[in-house]
Design a protein around this motif. Structure first.
Motif, short mmCIF file in Angstrom:
data_model
loop_
_atom_site.label_atom_id
_atom_site.label_comp_id
_atom_site.label_asym_id
_atom_site.label_seq_id
_atom_site.Cartn_x
_atom_site.Cartn_y
_atom_site.Cartn_z
N VAL A 109 0.82 -1.21 0.00
CA VAL A 109 0.00 0.00 0.00
C VAL A 109 0.86 1.26 0.00
CG1 VAL A 109 -1.60 1.38 1.40
CG2 VAL A 109 -2.01 -1.05 1.08
N TYR A 110 1.90 1.27 0.79
CA TYR A 110 2.71 2.48 0.93
C TYR A 110 3.45 2.84 -0.36
CZ TYR A 110 1.82 1.98 5.94
OH TYR A 110 1.21 1.88 7.17
N GLU A 111 3.58 1.89 -1.27
CA GLU A 111 4.24 2.15 -2.55
C GLU A 111 3.24 2.24 -3.69
OE1 GLU A 111 7.39 2.83 -2.44
OE2 GLU A 111 7.45 2.33 -0.29
N TRP A 140 -0.41 6.16 5.49
CA TRP A 140 -1.47 5.56 4.68
C TRP A 140 -2.42 6.61 4.15
CZ3 TRP A 140 -6.57 5.77 6.64
CH2 TRP A 140 -7.54 5.13 5.84
N ALA A 141 -2.86 7.52 5.03
CA ALA A 141 -3.80 8.55 4.62
C ALA A 141 -3.18 9.48 3.59
CB ALA A 141 -4.26 9.35 5.84
N GLU A 142 -1.90 9.77 3.72
CA GLU A 142 -1.21 10.61 2.73
C GLU A 142 -1.17 9.91 1.37
OE1 GLU A 142 2.48 11.18 4.71
OE2 GLU A 142 1.76 12.87 5.95
N VAL A 143 -0.94 8.60 1.39
CA VAL A 143 -0.95 7.84 0.13
C VAL A 143 -2.34 7.90 -0.50
CG1 VAL A 143 -0.81 5.51 -0.84
CG2 VAL A 143 0.94 6.30 0.77
N VAL A 144 -3.38 7.69 0.30
CA VAL A 144 -4.75 7.74 -0.21
C VAL A 144 -5.04 9.09 -0.83
CG1 VAL A 144 -7.17 7.76 0.47
CG2 VAL A 144 -5.65 5.97 1.35
N VAL A 153 -13.29 10.47 -3.80
CA VAL A 153 -13.67 10.06 -2.44
C VAL A 153 -12.97 8.78 -2.03
CG1 VAL A 153 -15.93 11.17 -2.55
CG2 VAL A 153 -15.72 8.78 -3.20
N LEU A 154 -12.61 8.75 -0.77
CA LEU A 154 -12.24 7.50 -0.10
C LEU A 154 -13.49 6.93 0.54
CD1 LEU A 154 -10.28 5.43 1.35
CD2 LEU A 154 -10.29 7.08 3.25
N TYR A 155 -13.72 5.64 0.32
CA TYR A 155 -14.78 4.95 1.05
C TYR A 155 -14.13 3.79 1.78
CZ TYR A 155 -19.05 2.47 2.26
OH TYR A 155 -20.05 1.85 2.95
N LEU A 156 -14.18 3.85 3.10
CA LEU A 156 -13.53 2.88 3.98
C LEU A 156 -14.58 2.17 4.81
CD1 LEU A 156 -11.17 1.70 5.77
CD2 LEU A 156 -11.28 3.84 7.05
N VAL A 157 -14.53 0.84 4.83
CA VAL A 157 -15.39 0.02 5.67
C VAL A 157 -14.48 -0.95 6.43
CG1 VAL A 157 -17.30 -1.61 5.76
CG2 VAL A 157 -17.24 0.13 3.97
N ASP A 158 -14.65 -1.04 7.74
CA ASP A 158 -13.80 -1.95 8.49
C ASP A 158 -14.50 -2.37 9.78
OD1 ASP A 158 -11.56 -3.48 9.16
OD2 ASP A 158 -10.15 -1.88 8.64
N PHE A 159 -13.92 -3.36 10.43
CA PHE A 159 -14.41 -3.76 11.74
C PHE A 159 -14.09 -2.66 12.76
CE2 PHE A 159 -13.29 -7.83 9.60
CZ PHE A 159 -14.59 -8.31 9.45
N HIS A 160 -15.03 -2.38 13.64
CA HIS A 160 -14.83 -1.32 14.61
C HIS A 160 -13.72 -1.71 15.58
CE1 HIS A 160 -15.66 1.84 17.47
NE2 HIS A 160 -16.59 2.35 16.66
N PRO A 161 -12.79 -0.79 15.88
CA PRO A 161 -11.69 -1.15 16.80
C PRO A 161 -12.15 -1.54 18.19
CG PRO A 161 -11.64 1.20 16.21
CD PRO A 161 -12.61 0.55 15.30
N ALA A 216 -6.04 10.96 10.97
CA ALA A 216 -5.07 10.78 9.89
C ALA A 216 -5.64 11.25 8.56
CB ALA A 216 -4.65 9.31 9.81
N LEU A 217 -6.90 10.94 8.30
CA LEU A 217 -7.53 11.38 7.05
C LEU A 217 -7.64 12.90 7.00
CD1 LEU A 217 -10.32 8.66 6.80
CD2 LEU A 217 -8.23 8.79 5.43
N ALA A 218 -8.06 13.50 8.11
CA ALA A 218 -8.19 14.96 8.15
C ALA A 218 -6.83 15.63 7.98
CB ALA A 218 -8.85 15.39 9.45
N ALA A 219 -5.81 15.08 8.61
CA ALA A 219 -4.47 15.65 8.51
C ALA A 219 -3.91 15.58 7.10
CB ALA A 219 -3.53 14.96 9.49
#
Length: 269
Positions: A109-111, A140-144, A153-161, A216-219
Motif C-alpha cells: 500500500v505504501y508504494e 497511509w492517509a497521505e498515500v490515499v 472520495v475515499l470509502y472505507l469500511v472496516d471492523f470497529h476497533p 489521519a484522514l483529516a491531517a
C-alpha cells in the motif's frame, strides 16, 4: 517499536492464505463466478452509483470486492502485496468476463503511488480487515490523498476497533487495551476461513483507535463527509450475536450493544 520484518512476515502469511481461501466455502468462488457479490447493501448505498468511475481497491486480496464494483459499472483496479492473490484475482476477472475493465497490481500500500505511475482515481475503496495490517496510518492517509483525483472520495469500511477489546468467547469481557500501541506478533495455525492449516503461521497486526483513523484522514487534507458506526458485522464473532439476515450478525433485541463495524467517506477538495 515496529521492526522491518513486519512486511515480509505478513506477505508470506497472506501468500499462504490464498490457496486456502480460494478453495474455501467462506469465499465461495463458485458462487461468485455464478453472479454472487460479497458487497453488503449498506456499502452500495453509502458509496452510491459507481458506473463510469475509476475505482481503486487497496488491499484487494483475491479481487471479489473489486470485481463486484466492476459489475456495478466501475473501471476497477485492485492492488495487493500478495502476488499469489493478484494472480488469483486476474484469473477470476477473466473467468467472469471483466478482464477488459479490471486490472490487478502487486504492490505494498505504501508504494501504491509509484506502482500506479501517479495515476489518480475517482474512488479509493478499502474493505474489511485492512487497516490492522498497516503500522502507520498517517502515511497511509497521505498515500490515499495522493491517489485521489480532485473531488475524489475515499470509502472505507472496516471492523470497529472496539471489537478488538472484547473477549471472543463472551463479547463482554474487556481483554485488550483500546489504546495499545505495541504490535501483536502471533502464530496462528489456521486462517479465519474453513480449510487446512497454514504453513506460514506468523503475522504482525497493528491496532488503531477510531480517532486515529479519522484524524489521519483529516491531517492528509481530506474532508470527512460521514462516519457511521454499525451495530452489525459479517460473522458471529461473539456467542451473543444472531444472524438477522444472511451474512449479517447483530445483537438480539433488548441487548446492550457496542459498534461492530464502521464506515467513513472522505473527499479530496
Amino acid at each position: 517499536m515496529v521492526d522491518d520484518d513486519w512486511l515480509t512476515t505478513n506477505r508470506e502469511n497472506w501468500d499462504d492464505r490464498v490457496r486456502i481461501h480460494a478453495a474455501s466455502d467462506f469465499y465461495d468462488l463458485p458462487g461468485f463466478r455464478a453472479g454472487g457479490s460479497p458487497l453488503r447493501a449498506f456499502e452500495r448505498d453509502e458509496l452510491g452509483d459507481v458506473a463510469g468511475k475509476r475505482l481503486l481497491h487497496l488491499q484487494c486480496h483475491m479481487g471479489q470486492d473489486t470485481l463486484s464494483w466492476g459489475r456495478l459499472g466501475a473501471e476497477v483496479t485492485g492492488l495487493d502485496f500478495s502476488a499469489r492473490a493478484v494472480e488469483q484475482a486476474r484469473e477470476l476477472a477473466a473467468e467472469v468476463g471483466l478482464a477488459d475493465r479490471a486490472r490487478f497490481v502487486v504492490s505494498d500500500v505504501y508504494e501504491a503511488g509509484a506502482a500506479l505511475g501517479g495515476e489518480r482515481f475517482d474512488i479509493v475503496y478499502t474493505g474489511l480487515g485492512a487497516l490492522v495490517w498497516l503500522p502507520d496510518l498517517t502515511r497511509w492517509a497521505e498515500v490515499v490523498a495522493g491517489l485521489l483525483a480532485e473531488r475524489g472520495v475515499l470509502y472505507l469500511v472496516d471492523f470497529h476497533p472496539v471489537t478488538d477489546m472484547l473477549a471472543d468467547e463472551d463479547g463482554g469481557t474487556v481483554r485488550h487495551d483500546y489504546f495499545a500501541t505495541e504490535p501483536l506478533r502471533a502464530e496462528y495455525a489456521h486462517t479465519y476461513t474453513d480449510g487446512p492449516p497454514l504453513e506460514k503461521t506468523g503475522s504482525v497486526q497493528f491496532f488503531h483507535p477510531l480517532g486515529e483513523i479519522v484524524t489521519a484522514l483529516a491531517a492528509a487534507g481530506l474532508v470527512i463527509e460521514f462516519l457511521h458506526e454499525h451495530p452489525f458485522t459479517i460473522f458471529a464473532r461473539y456467542p451473543v450475536l444472531t444472524e438477522s439476515e444472511p451474512g449479517i450478525y447483530g445483537y438480539p433485541a433488548g441487548q446492550p450493544r457496542v459498534p461492530l463495524m464502521f464506515s467513513v467517506r472522505a473527499r479530496r477538495p
